[in-house]
Motif scaffolding. Sequence first.
Motif, PDB file in Angstrom:
ATOM      1  N   THR A   5       0.840  -1.195   0.000  1.00 32.26           N
ATOM      2  CA  THR A   5       0.000   0.000   0.000  1.00 32.26           C
ATOM      3  C   THR A   5       0.877   1.246   0.000  1.00 32.26           C
ATOM      4  OG1 THR A   5      -1.657  -1.217   1.270  1.00 32.26           O
ATOM      5  CG2 THR A   5      -1.925   1.165   1.156  1.00 32.26           C
ATOM      6  N   ASP A  36      -2.234  -1.803  -3.583  1.00 30.89           N
ATOM      7  CA  ASP A  36      -3.409  -1.027  -3.165  1.00 30.89           C
ATOM      8  C   ASP A  36      -3.110   0.436  -3.478  1.00 30.89           C
ATOM      9  OD1 ASP A  36      -5.457   0.337  -1.920  1.00 30.89           O
ATOM     10  OD2 ASP A  36      -5.137  -0.578   0.045  1.00 30.89           O
ATOM     11  N   LEU A  89      -9.872  -3.528  -3.187  1.00 27.99           N
ATOM     12  CA  LEU A  89      -9.001  -4.539  -2.594  1.00 27.99           C
ATOM     13  C   LEU A  89      -9.687  -5.894  -2.483  1.00 27.99           C
ATOM     14  CD1 LEU A  89      -6.129  -4.694  -1.565  1.00 27.99           C
ATOM     15  CD2 LEU A  89      -6.946  -4.053   0.699  1.00 27.99           C
TER      16      LEU A  89
END
Length: 100
Positions: A5, A36, A89
Amino acid sequence: MCVITPAGEFDGETAQAVREVLQAVAHSTARKTIIDCTRIAFTDSALLHVLLDARPAHRMILAGPLPRQLWVLLMLTGTTHLFVIADDLTAAHRMEPHGQ
């Protein structure tokens, strides 16, 4: 599976941190890598280059919604088709990356 992320702003300098993480993950046993993208505040082509360079070593999925700048970069460079892009996600977890 590995979920990365990246958060914040990414340019030529800061995109290198993502490159380093992706290089470390390439040596792991992860079957797929999910990026992400929801916490990316700004990006220029440097992050796109990092993602493109990492493709051969990763079965990668970009999880969205993608930030507008990243989406525009993918569209303008004609590289959208090179990535599996998931709406979110949860969807990314269910998807199989290219090269399956």
